[in-house]
Design a protein around this motif. Structure first.
Motif, PDB file in Angstrom:
ATOM      1  N   GLY A 115       0.790  -1.225   0.000  1.00  0.00           N
ATOM      2  CA  GLY A 115       0.000   0.000   0.000  1.00  0.00           C
ATOM      3  C   GLY A 115       0.821   1.274   0.000  1.00  0.00           C
ATOM      4  N   ASP A 116       2.059   1.200  -0.500  1.00  0.00           N
ATOM      5  CA  ASP A 116       2.859   2.421  -0.627  1.00  0.00           C
ATOM      6  C   ASP A 116       2.113   3.411  -1.517  1.00  0.00           C
ATOM      7  N   PRO A 117       2.265   4.703  -1.283  1.00  0.00           N
ATOM      8  CA  PRO A 117       1.511   5.679  -2.082  1.00  0.00           C
ATOM      9  C   PRO A 117       1.873   5.618  -3.567  1.00  0.00           C
ATOM     10  N   ALA A 118       0.857   5.786  -4.408  1.00  0.00           N
ATOM     11  CA  ALA A 118       1.038   5.786  -5.864  1.00  0.00           C
ATOM     12  C   ALA A 118       0.645   7.160  -6.401  1.00  0.00           C
ATOM     13  N   THR A 119       1.332   8.173  -5.927  1.00  0.00           N
ATOM     14  CA  THR A 119       1.023   9.531  -6.345  1.00  0.00           C
ATOM     15  C   THR A 119       1.525   9.780  -7.760  1.00  0.00           C
ATOM     16  N   ALA A 120       0.975  10.813  -8.380  1.00  0.00           N
ATOM     17  CA  ALA A 120       1.386  11.157  -9.745  1.00  0.00           C
ATOM     18  C   ALA A 120       2.885  11.465  -9.799  1.00  0.00           C
ATOM     19  N   GLY A 121       3.388  12.189  -8.832  1.00  0.00           N
ATOM     20  CA  GLY A 121       4.813  12.523  -8.809  1.00  0.00           C
ATOM     21  C   GLY A 121       5.685  11.294  -8.681  1.00  0.00           C
ATOM     22  N   ARG A 122       5.266  10.399  -7.845  1.00  0.00           N
ATOM     23  CA  ARG A 122       6.028   9.156  -7.655  1.00  0.00           C
ATOM     24  C   ARG A 122       6.029   8.310  -8.928  1.00  0.00           C
ATOM     25  N   LEU A 123       4.873   8.192  -9.564  1.00  0.00           N
ATOM     26  CA  LEU A 123       4.782   7.439 -10.816  1.00  0.00           C
ATOM     27  C   LEU A 123       5.585   8.106 -11.923  1.00  0.00           C
ATOM     28  N   ALA A 124       5.600   9.430 -11.946  1.00  0.00           N
ATOM     29  CA  ALA A 124       6.400  10.147 -12.945  1.00  0.00           C
ATOM     30  C   ALA A 124       7.888   9.865 -12.741  1.00  0.00           C
ATOM     31  N   CYS A 125       8.322   9.846 -11.507  1.00  0.00           N
ATOM     32  CA  CYS A 125       9.734   9.557 -11.227  1.00  0.00           C
ATOM     33  C   CYS A 125      10.094   8.127 -11.622  1.00  0.00           C
ATOM     34  N   ILE A 126       9.185   7.186 -11.376  1.00  0.00           N
ATOM     35  CA  ILE A 126       9.414   5.808 -11.817  1.00  0.00           C
ATOM     36  C   ILE A 126       9.527   5.775 -13.335  1.00  0.00           C
ATOM     37  N   GLY A 127       8.681   6.539 -14.007  1.00  0.00           N
ATOM     38  CA  GLY A 127       8.750   6.634 -15.463  1.00  0.00           C
ATOM     39  C   GLY A 127      10.087   7.166 -15.943  1.00  0.00           C
ATOM     40  N   LEU A 128      10.658   8.126 -15.229  1.00  0.00           N
ATOM     41  CA  LEU A 128      11.970   8.652 -15.589  1.00  0.00           C
ATOM     42  C   LEU A 128      13.056   7.586 -15.439  1.00  0.00           C
ATOM     43  N   ILE A 129      12.940   6.776 -14.405  1.00  0.00           N
ATOM     44  CA  ILE A 129      13.909   5.686 -14.224  1.00  0.00           C
ATOM     45  C   ILE A 129      13.803   4.702 -15.384  1.00  0.00           C
ATOM     46  N   VAL A 130      12.574   4.354 -15.757  1.00  0.00           N
ATOM     47  CA  VAL A 130      12.365   3.437 -16.887  1.00  0.00           C
ATOM     48  C   VAL A 130      12.952   4.030 -18.163  1.00  0.00           C
ATOM     49  N   ALA A 131      12.742   5.322 -18.379  1.00  0.00           N
ATOM     50  CA  ALA A 131      13.308   5.979 -19.570  1.00  0.00           C
ATOM     51  C   ALA A 131      14.829   5.910 -19.551  1.00  0.00           C
ATOM     52  N   GLY A 132      15.430   6.087 -18.388  1.00  0.00           N
ATOM     53  CA  GLY A 132      16.879   5.986 -18.273  1.00  0.00           C
ATOM     54  C   GLY A 132      17.393   4.587 -18.556  1.00  0.00           C
ATOM     55  N   ILE A 133      16.687   3.584 -18.037  1.00  0.00           N
ATOM     56  CA  ILE A 133      17.067   2.201 -18.300  1.00  0.00           C
ATOM     57  C   ILE A 133      16.995   1.906 -19.790  1.00  0.00           C
ATOM     58  N   ALA A 134      15.883   2.312 -20.415  1.00  0.00           N
ATOM     59  CA  ALA A 134      15.721   2.081 -21.847  1.00  0.00           C
ATOM     60  C   ALA A 134      16.808   2.799 -22.645  1.00  0.00           C
ATOM     61  N   GLY A 135      17.116   4.020 -22.258  1.00  0.00           N
ATOM     62  CA  GLY A 135      18.168   4.761 -22.947  1.00  0.00           C
ATOM     63  C   GLY A 135      19.515   4.070 -22.859  1.00  0.00           C
ATOM     64  N   LEU A 136      19.863   3.586 -21.675  1.00  0.00           N
ATOM     65  CA  LEU A 136      21.130   2.873 -21.512  1.00  0.00           C
ATOM     66  C   LEU A 136      21.157   1.590 -22.338  1.00  0.00           C
ATOM     67  N   LYS A 137      20.033   0.895 -22.365  1.00  0.00           N
ATOM     68  CA  LYS A 137      19.963  -0.356 -23.143  1.00  0.00           C
ATOM     69  C   LYS A 137      20.169  -0.066 -24.636  1.00  0.00           C
TER      70      LYS A 137
END
Length: 104
Positions: free
Chosen positions: A79-101
């Motif tokens: 039940g950790d919070p799923a706020t818009a800001g938190r989800l956006a930051c997760i999205g940035l991490i995913v974008a970084g992973i994809a970029g490195l790949k």
């Protein structure tokens, strides 16, 4: 094949990170055993992947997979919070992973 090993290593990183919550401070034998085994497998697979991948890229992708997966599982399982800001930051991490790949 190195990327496959790295991906699986990231999944095991998620496993041990979530497993830490269930160990209750390493006082529960089953979850503690699972967590330690997942740690060993995760690091071993990372080491195998790094034979063929640059260390910076491999380590960043490994931690990124673990970070994103653990954050999402934390929302689902605990039940950790799923706020818009938190989800956006997760999205940035995913974008970084994809970029490195794609740039490696």
């Amino acid at each position: 094949m190195a990327w496959v090993y790295l991906f699986i290593a990231g999944l095991f990183e998620m496993g041990w990170a979530i497993g830490l919550k269930y160990t209750e401070g390493f006082t529960r034998l089953g979850p503690t055993t699972f967590t330690i085994i997942a740690m060993v497998i995760s690091v071993a697979l990372l080491g195998i992947a790094l034979r063929d991948l640059p260390v910076g890229t491999g380590y960043a992708v490994w931690t990124g997979i673990g970070t994103v997966g653990t954050a999402i599982l934390g929302m689902y399982l605990f039940g950790d919070p799923a706020t818009a800001g938190r989800l956006a930051c997760i999205g940035l991490i995913v974008a970084g992973i994809a970029g490195l790949k794609f740039l490696s």
